[in-house]
Design a protein around this motif. Sequence first.
Motif, short mmCIF file in Angstrom:
data_model
loop_
_atom_site.label_atom_id
_atom_site.label_comp_id
_atom_site.label_asym_id
_atom_site.label_seq_id
_atom_site.Cartn_x
_atom_site.Cartn_y
_atom_site.Cartn_z
N GLY A 11 45.66 -18.25 48.89
CA GLY A 11 44.77 -17.63 49.85
C GLY A 11 43.98 -16.46 49.32
O GLY A 11 43.12 -15.94 50.01
N THR A 12 44.26 -16.03 48.10
CA THR A 12 43.53 -14.93 47.49
C THR A 12 42.63 -15.45 46.37
O THR A 12 41.45 -15.14 46.32
CB THR A 12 44.49 -13.86 46.94
OG1 THR A 12 45.32 -13.41 48.00
CG2 THR A 12 43.74 -12.68 46.35
N VAL A 13 43.21 -16.23 45.49
CA VAL A 13 42.47 -16.81 44.37
C VAL A 13 42.08 -18.25 44.70
O VAL A 13 40.93 -18.65 44.52
CB VAL A 13 43.30 -16.77 43.07
CG1 VAL A 13 42.57 -17.44 41.92
CG2 VAL A 13 43.65 -15.33 42.71
N LEU A 14 43.03 -19.02 45.17
CA LEU A 14 42.79 -20.42 45.51
C LEU A 14 42.98 -20.65 47.00
O LEU A 14 43.84 -20.05 47.63
CB LEU A 14 43.77 -21.34 44.75
CG LEU A 14 43.62 -21.36 43.24
CD1 LEU A 14 44.70 -22.23 42.62
CD2 LEU A 14 42.24 -21.88 42.84
N ASP A 15 42.18 -21.53 47.54
CA ASP A 15 42.27 -21.88 48.95
C ASP A 15 43.34 -22.94 49.14
O ASP A 15 43.05 -24.11 49.37
CB ASP A 15 40.91 -22.36 49.45
CG ASP A 15 40.86 -22.51 50.94
OD1 ASP A 15 41.82 -22.07 51.62
OD2 ASP A 15 39.87 -23.05 51.45
N SER A 16 44.58 -22.52 49.05
CA SER A 16 45.70 -23.45 49.14
C SER A 16 46.43 -23.38 50.48
O SER A 16 47.25 -24.23 50.79
CB SER A 16 46.71 -23.16 48.03
OG SER A 16 47.15 -21.82 48.13
N MET A 17 46.11 -22.38 51.26
CA MET A 17 46.85 -22.17 52.51
C MET A 17 46.75 -23.36 53.45
O MET A 17 47.73 -23.77 54.06
CB MET A 17 46.38 -20.89 53.19
CG MET A 17 46.58 -19.63 52.35
SD MET A 17 48.27 -19.36 51.81
CE MET A 17 48.97 -18.80 53.34
N TYR A 77 52.22 -27.66 43.31
CA TYR A 77 51.84 -27.27 41.95
C TYR A 77 50.73 -28.18 41.42
O TYR A 77 49.78 -27.72 40.79
CB TYR A 77 53.07 -27.30 41.03
CG TYR A 77 52.76 -26.96 39.60
CD1 TYR A 77 52.42 -25.66 39.23
CD2 TYR A 77 52.80 -27.93 38.61
CE1 TYR A 77 52.12 -25.34 37.91
CE2 TYR A 77 52.51 -27.62 37.29
CZ TYR A 77 52.17 -26.33 36.95
OH TYR A 77 51.88 -26.02 35.65
N ASN A 78 50.84 -29.47 41.69
CA ASN A 78 49.80 -30.41 41.26
C ASN A 78 48.47 -30.07 41.92
O ASN A 78 47.41 -30.23 41.32
CB ASN A 78 50.19 -31.85 41.54
CG ASN A 78 51.29 -32.33 40.62
OD1 ASN A 78 51.46 -31.81 39.51
ND2 ASN A 78 52.05 -33.29 41.06
N GLY A 79 48.52 -29.60 43.15
CA GLY A 79 47.31 -29.16 43.84
C GLY A 79 46.65 -27.99 43.13
O GLY A 79 45.43 -27.92 43.02
N TYR A 80 47.47 -27.05 42.63
CA TYR A 80 46.93 -25.93 41.87
C TYR A 80 46.16 -26.45 40.65
O TYR A 80 45.09 -25.97 40.32
CB TYR A 80 48.04 -25.01 41.35
CG TYR A 80 48.67 -24.12 42.38
CD1 TYR A 80 47.90 -23.34 43.23
CD2 TYR A 80 50.04 -24.04 42.48
CE1 TYR A 80 48.49 -22.50 44.16
CE2 TYR A 80 50.64 -23.20 43.40
CZ TYR A 80 49.87 -22.44 44.23
OH TYR A 80 50.45 -21.61 45.14
N LYS A 81 46.73 -27.41 39.98
CA LYS A 81 46.12 -27.92 38.75
C LYS A 81 44.91 -28.80 39.00
O LYS A 81 44.00 -28.84 38.18
CB LYS A 81 47.15 -28.73 37.95
CG LYS A 81 48.30 -27.91 37.41
CD LYS A 81 49.18 -28.69 36.46
CE LYS A 81 49.67 -29.98 37.03
NZ LYS A 81 50.61 -30.72 36.18
N GLU A 82 44.90 -29.54 40.12
CA GLU A 82 43.92 -30.60 40.25
C GLU A 82 42.91 -30.46 41.39
O GLU A 82 41.78 -30.94 41.25
CB GLU A 82 44.66 -31.94 40.43
CG GLU A 82 45.54 -32.27 39.24
CD GLU A 82 46.51 -33.41 39.52
OE1 GLU A 82 46.39 -34.05 40.58
OE2 GLU A 82 47.39 -33.63 38.68
N LYS A 85 40.54 -25.39 45.62
CA LYS A 85 39.27 -24.74 45.31
C LYS A 85 39.45 -23.22 45.26
O LYS A 85 40.28 -22.67 45.97
CB LYS A 85 38.23 -25.08 46.38
CG LYS A 85 38.07 -26.56 46.67
CD LYS A 85 37.22 -27.23 45.64
CE LYS A 85 36.90 -28.66 46.01
NZ LYS A 85 37.72 -29.66 45.44
N LEU A 86 38.63 -22.59 44.44
CA LEU A 86 38.62 -21.13 44.40
C LEU A 86 38.11 -20.59 45.74
O LEU A 86 37.25 -21.19 46.37
CB LEU A 86 37.70 -20.62 43.30
CG LEU A 86 38.23 -20.66 41.88
CD1 LEU A 86 37.13 -20.27 40.89
CD2 LEU A 86 39.43 -19.75 41.71
#
Length: 95
Positions: A11-17, A77-82, A85-86
């Motif tokens: 949520g700060t660097v990557l929109d993973s939330m 983790y795979n989401g972080y790699k693949e 989005k920023l």
Amino acid sequence: MTKAVIFDMDGTVLDSMGESLANRVGYLKVLGVHLTRKEEDELNHVSWSDTAAWVNEKKGTKFEDKAFLDGILETHYNGYKESYKLIPGFIEFLD
């Protein structure tokens, strides 16, 4: 002079939330567990560490907490790699 900066990734660097629920639902599908829309909405309020117990209660499965959580974390983790989005404007912020 600043020599280093530590950022929280989610949520700060990557929109993973917003991907947390999708990851868990996708992981469950891989395991053969399909949720209704109502169950997905409920799951959205369950912590990752409590997900196995929640699924076991709702679906009568017998997932072991640690192995299940490890699977969810690997998917995330795979989401972080693949695919995550920023956060818009993060690169400009760094500049």
